[in-house]
Motif scaffolding. Structure first.
Motif, short mmCIF file in Angstrom:
data_model
loop_
_atom_site.label_atom_id
_atom_site.label_comp_id
_atom_site.label_asym_id
_atom_site.label_seq_id
_atom_site.Cartn_x
_atom_site.Cartn_y
_atom_site.Cartn_z
N LYS A 150 0.48 -60.56 -104.66
CA LYS A 150 0.90 -60.61 -103.26
C LYS A 150 -0.09 -59.89 -102.36
O LYS A 150 -0.43 -60.36 -101.27
CB LYS A 150 2.28 -59.98 -103.13
CG LYS A 150 2.93 -60.20 -101.77
CD LYS A 150 4.14 -59.30 -101.57
CE LYS A 150 5.14 -59.42 -102.69
NZ LYS A 150 6.31 -58.52 -102.49
N SER B 130 4.43 -66.80 -102.19
CA SER B 130 5.26 -67.83 -102.81
C SER B 130 4.65 -69.22 -102.61
O SER B 130 4.71 -70.07 -103.52
CB SER B 130 6.68 -67.80 -102.24
OG SER B 130 7.34 -66.60 -102.59
N GLU C 123 3.52 -71.66 -105.64
CA GLU C 123 4.03 -73.03 -105.74
C GLU C 123 2.89 -74.03 -105.88
O GLU C 123 2.96 -74.97 -106.68
CB GLU C 123 4.89 -73.36 -104.52
CG GLU C 123 5.38 -74.81 -104.44
CD GLU C 123 6.29 -75.21 -105.59
OE1 GLU C 123 6.52 -76.43 -105.75
OE2 GLU C 123 6.78 -74.33 -106.33
N GLU D 271 5.53 -62.18 -98.58
CA GLU D 271 6.25 -62.80 -99.70
C GLU D 271 6.20 -64.32 -99.58
O GLU D 271 6.00 -65.03 -100.58
CB GLU D 271 7.71 -62.32 -99.73
CG GLU D 271 7.89 -60.88 -100.13
CD GLU D 271 7.55 -59.89 -99.02
OE1 GLU D 271 7.37 -60.32 -97.85
OE2 GLU D 271 7.45 -58.68 -99.32
N GLU D 272 6.38 -64.83 -98.36
CA GLU D 272 6.36 -66.29 -98.17
C GLU D 272 4.98 -66.87 -98.45
O GLU D 272 4.85 -67.93 -99.08
CB GLU D 272 6.79 -66.63 -96.74
CG GLU D 272 8.27 -66.42 -96.47
CD GLU D 272 8.62 -66.65 -95.01
OE1 GLU D 272 9.63 -67.34 -94.76
OE2 GLU D 272 7.89 -66.14 -94.13
#
Length: 324
Positions: free
Chosen positions: A129, A223, A227, A219-220
């Motif tokens: 992150k 993520s 993905e 975090e987004e």
């Protein structure tokens, strides 16, 4: 998990980078390799496809003579690591809590700089992150100054990666355009990753993309990266279980801009090209700048062959990744 300390890049980052680069060129701490440039638009891409890919091709004969890193004097000594304890001449700024910014010692694009982890972490591991957050902090610092950064990451043996210490590379887009004003079709080029959407038909290799928003949390953003990585692994190795940490399962390139993120699984670093007589003249190797729509060659035969037959570039691109 405790909240991550949010990295904040210096607000004057563009001027810091420019000043450090100019000073290091004068002192000889950085070597800049001037290039000739052309913009190629392969003709065999169907006109009906919405994605066009004017590719920037640069030629730097001097780069073929770039010095190699010194070999360890003792058999069991660690290889030289330029990122572990960078010299003051190469250091641009610290980026707490876990990164620093250094100049690229051998620059083809002026003001090319690098985000490195303070601790030695593997280039072959999935990004954390903090890596994504620090990268985006730099992108935002440029964006706030009215400029754009293209960030890219090479991971794995087929990606163009050259250093084992984890790092992402950052290129000011305005410096990537140096010389384009003087060449045919130069105004058509812009960063490929900015043009890609979920509809990437027409590209000769698979790319997985998503949008970036200024208001996304760390975090987004992480993520979103995980993905894309998961989708790429599933495309390359359908039966492999995908983890969001540890050693990456595939070679890949990642690109990040202020508005987009793109990930390209890689199966080869480059492909051989031939001249009109069918003779092999060299391997064109590509790293993460392929997601900017750029390529670099070091010998004149490759430079001449690709400009004479831009469609040859499609064969190179088809050979580096997964077929669409």
């Amino acid at each position: 998990m405790a909240d991550m300390i949010r990295p904040v890049a210096p607000p004057n980052l563009p001027s810091l980078v420019q000043a450090a680069f100019n000073k290091a060129r004068v002192t000889g701490d950085v070597t800049y390799y001037p290039t000739q440039v052309a913009v190629l638009t392969p003709r065999s891409i169907p006109v009906s496809i919405p994605v066009s890919i004017p590719f920037q091709l640069r030629f730097s004969p001097a780069l073929a003579h770039k010095p190699k890193a010194p070999k360890p004097k003792e058999p069991n000594a660690k290889p030289f690591n330029p990122f572990e304890n960078p010299s003051p001449a190469m250091l641009i700024a610290d980026l707490p809590p876990s990164h620093r910014l250094v100049l690229n010692k051998f620059a083809v694009v002026p003001e090319h700089f690098i985000l490195v982890t303070r601790d030695v972490k593997p280039q072959t591991h999935v990004l954390e992150k903090g890596d994504i957050a620090a990268t985006f902090a730099c992108i935002q610092a440029y964006h706030a100054d009215g400029r754009e950064l293209f960030a890219f990451f090479n991971s794995g043996p087929h990606s163009g990666a050259s250093q084992p210490h984890r790092h992402l590379q950052l290129l000011p887009v305005e410096r990537m355009k140096d010389g384009l004003e003087d060449v045919e079709n130069g105004g058509q080029w812009r960063v490929l990753a900015e043009k890609l959407t979920e509809s990437t038909q027409g590209l000769p290799f698979q790319v997985f993309t998503t949008g970036m928003r200024p208001d996304m949390s760390a975090e987004e953003r992480h993520s979103s990266y995980i993905e894309l990585y998961r989708r790429a692994v599933e495309a390359a190795l359908p039966d492999i279980e995908v983890s969001g940490e540890g050693e990456a399962k595939i070679s890949y390139n990642l690109a990040i801009t202020s508005s987009s993120m793109a990930l390209c699984p890689r199966t080869a670093e480059g492909t051989m090209i031939k001249n009109k007589s069918g003779e092999s003249i060299g391997v064109v190797s590509l790293n993460g700048t392929v997601l900017a729509g750029t390529a670099l060659v070091k010998n004149e035969a490759e430079w001449d062959a690709l400009r004479e037959n831009p469609d040859m570039l499609l064969d190179v691109l088809k050979g580096i990744g997964l077929p669409p």
